[in-house]
Write an enzyme that holds these catalytic residues in place. Sequence first.
Site, mmCIF file in Angstrom:
data_model
loop_
_atom_site.group_PDB
_atom_site.id
_atom_site.type_symbol
_atom_site.label_atom_id
_atom_site.label_comp_id
_atom_site.label_asym_id
_atom_site.label_seq_id
_atom_site.Cartn_x
_atom_site.Cartn_y
_atom_site.Cartn_z
ATOM 1 N N TYR A 177 0.851 -1.199 0.000
ATOM 2 C CA TYR A 177 0.000 0.000 0.000
ATOM 3 C C TYR A 177 0.884 1.246 0.000
ATOM 4 O O TYR A 177 1.813 1.337 0.794
ATOM 5 C CB TYR A 177 -0.917 0.022 1.225
ATOM 6 C CG TYR A 177 -2.354 -0.289 0.853
ATOM 7 C CD1 TYR A 177 -2.992 0.454 -0.129
ATOM 8 C CD2 TYR A 177 -3.047 -1.328 1.463
ATOM 9 C CE1 TYR A 177 -4.296 0.168 -0.500
ATOM 10 C CE2 TYR A 177 -4.354 -1.614 1.098
ATOM 11 C CZ TYR A 177 -4.969 -0.859 0.113
ATOM 12 O OH TYR A 177 -6.256 -1.136 -0.250
ATOM 13 N N GLU A 184 -0.431 4.836 -0.647
ATOM 14 C CA GLU A 184 -1.175 6.072 -0.910
ATOM 15 C C GLU A 184 -0.260 7.283 -0.803
ATOM 16 O O GLU A 184 0.524 7.390 0.154
ATOM 17 C CB GLU A 184 -2.327 6.253 0.094
ATOM 18 C CG GLU A 184 -3.518 5.382 -0.204
ATOM 19 C CD GLU A 184 -3.546 4.160 0.679
ATOM 20 O OE1 GLU A 184 -2.444 3.702 1.073
ATOM 21 O OE2 GLU A 184 -4.649 3.673 0.968
ATOM 22 N N ASP A 212 -5.945 13.073 -25.586
ATOM 23 C CA ASP A 212 -6.007 11.681 -25.132
ATOM 24 C C ASP A 212 -5.282 10.840 -26.184
ATOM 25 O O ASP A 212 -5.825 10.541 -27.255
ATOM 26 C CB ASP A 212 -7.468 11.260 -24.983
ATOM 27 C CG ASP A 212 -7.616 9.810 -24.546
ATOM 28 O OD1 ASP A 212 -6.612 9.050 -24.618
ATOM 29 O OD2 ASP A 212 -8.730 9.418 -24.149
ATOM 30 N N THR A 271 -3.152 5.423 -22.238
ATOM 31 C CA THR A 271 -3.048 4.120 -21.596
ATOM 32 C C THR A 271 -1.689 3.542 -21.955
ATOM 33 O O THR A 271 -1.108 3.881 -22.993
ATOM 34 C CB THR A 271 -4.156 3.159 -22.067
ATOM 35 O OG1 THR A 271 -4.266 3.264 -23.470
ATOM 36 C CG2 THR A 271 -5.474 3.470 -21.416
ATOM 37 N N LYS A 296 -1.591 -0.177 -24.985
ATOM 38 C CA LYS A 296 -1.992 -0.291 -26.394
ATOM 39 C C LYS A 296 -0.725 -0.287 -27.252
ATOM 40 O O LYS A 296 0.092 -1.188 -27.114
ATOM 41 C CB LYS A 296 -2.982 0.819 -26.738
ATOM 42 C CG LYS A 296 -4.300 0.704 -25.933
ATOM 43 C CD LYS A 296 -5.336 1.697 -26.387
ATOM 44 C CE LYS A 296 -6.681 1.497 -25.714
ATOM 45 N NZ LYS A 296 -6.827 2.269 -24.467
ATOM 46 N N ARG A 319 -1.426 -3.057 -18.449
ATOM 47 C CA ARG A 319 -2.714 -2.379 -18.444
ATOM 48 C C ARG A 319 -2.676 -1.225 -17.446
ATOM 49 O O ARG A 319 -2.318 -1.415 -16.281
ATOM 50 C CB ARG A 319 -3.778 -3.392 -18.017
ATOM 51 C CG ARG A 319 -5.207 -3.013 -18.267
ATOM 52 C CD ARG A 319 -6.035 -4.246 -18.415
ATOM 53 N NE ARG A 319 -5.726 -4.842 -19.699
ATOM 54 C CZ ARG A 319 -6.283 -4.493 -20.857
ATOM 55 N NH1 ARG A 319 -7.210 -3.549 -20.885
ATOM 56 N NH2 ARG A 319 -5.936 -5.074 -21.982
HETATM 57 N N1 DSN Z 1 -11.462 -0.128 -25.054
HETATM 58 C C1 DSN Z 1 -10.552 0.775 -25.696
HETATM 59 C C2 DSN Z 1 -10.491 0.543 -27.164
HETATM 60 O O1 DSN Z 1 -10.669 -0.585 -27.572
HETATM 61 O O2 DSN Z 1 -10.253 1.461 -27.920
HETATM 62 C C3 DSN Z 1 -10.826 2.189 -25.395
HETATM 63 O O3 DSN Z 1 -10.945 2.377 -24.042
#
Ligand code: DSN
Length: 415
Positions: A51, A53, A197, A223, A226, A232
Amino acid sequence: MPWPSVRDDEVFSLLDKELERQNTTLQLIASENFTSPAVLEATGSVLTNKYSEGYPGKRYYGGNVIVDEVEEIARTRVRALFGADHANVQPHSGANANVAVYLALLQPGDTVLGMSLDHGGHLTHGSPVNISGRTYNFVAYGVTKSDERIDFDQMREVALRERPKLIVAGATAYPRIIDPAPLRAIADEVGAMLMFDAAHIAGLIAGGAHPNPVPYADVVTFTTHKTLRGPRGGCILARSEYAKAIDSAIFPGLQGGPLEHAIAAKAVAFAEAATPEFKEYAHRIVANASALAEGLGEEGFRLVSGGTDNHLILVDLRPFDADCTGKVAQEVLDRAGITLNRNTIPDDPRSPFVTSGVRIGTPSVTTQGMGPAEMRQIASLIARTLRERDDASVLAGVLGEVNELCAAFPPYPEH
Ligand code: DSN
């Protein structure tokens, strides 16, 4: 030790099956990738026990000396990777990163511009069913009817009319480069802040295949799993003036304890993304998408915007076969070992659950080492599957070819 000595076969046999699925079938979901063994190792590390925080040097619990070092490494690496003033590596997801930015910069009811979901945006860019659309006054912009690219004239017009406090750029189903310069110009003209984004394209930016929005935007979210090929999770980059507000919005505003095992894995991924090999990888993702797009075009598919210059292709299935919805295509392709997702196309007459399109991405197959020749083969396999979707023997034949193709490029051969 108090832990069970017997392996939990119920769960681990499923994990084995999922590994086999990933090793033997084609993963064409544009938002997915195969992380490196090093990223997997960090994700499965003992940091999951801790933990923490707060932030490095300012934690609420003891025992965080090592965690502080890990999180500081992650922050330093990602700042260097994108040339950012400030980084917050704690968002559990891209959605959390976006909501935290809104919490930091906006008051409920404030006006925000976001790309409409059916033109390629994201739920957190103002969808009425999402907290973003329920809390703030989101006004949508989209793509032109003529070339299906972002309509900057319309965006400017809407911005001049609505005087938003924030403009949100970025997309999940938009196959073209998003130029940050006109976004900044419009934001400056109306006195708005700009959030970019970059979830889908973070890896393309890190690898130099797409323009970096950091010099233009007040805040950049993304994110890490990707095109960036990390674990993740989410990340926020911000100009120094917003650093304190962003950090307070993530903790204590939105989240509790950070996932330090994921943060360690993010640090590993940020270092991987800074290598010359990753640069080459990012460019190969785009080259593969382009080859796949060409192959699909030759098979008679209509590609939204006429093609791609990023990692994804959005296919309008209607001219290929008016009865083949996105849902039907996704399901039948899954049976043939080709995994992708149905997706709305701009102004789709069908619901988001059915859709008239599919989205196809190349980050995973590129990680596997496939190239333009394999992309041509995949285009032909997709076309054959959809054309002869009622013939079980054709589907079985395609599955066999898919298995053979993947056997030559297994992502995790050692498993
Ligand atoms: N789920 C993602 C995507 O497939 O683009 C976006 O959050």
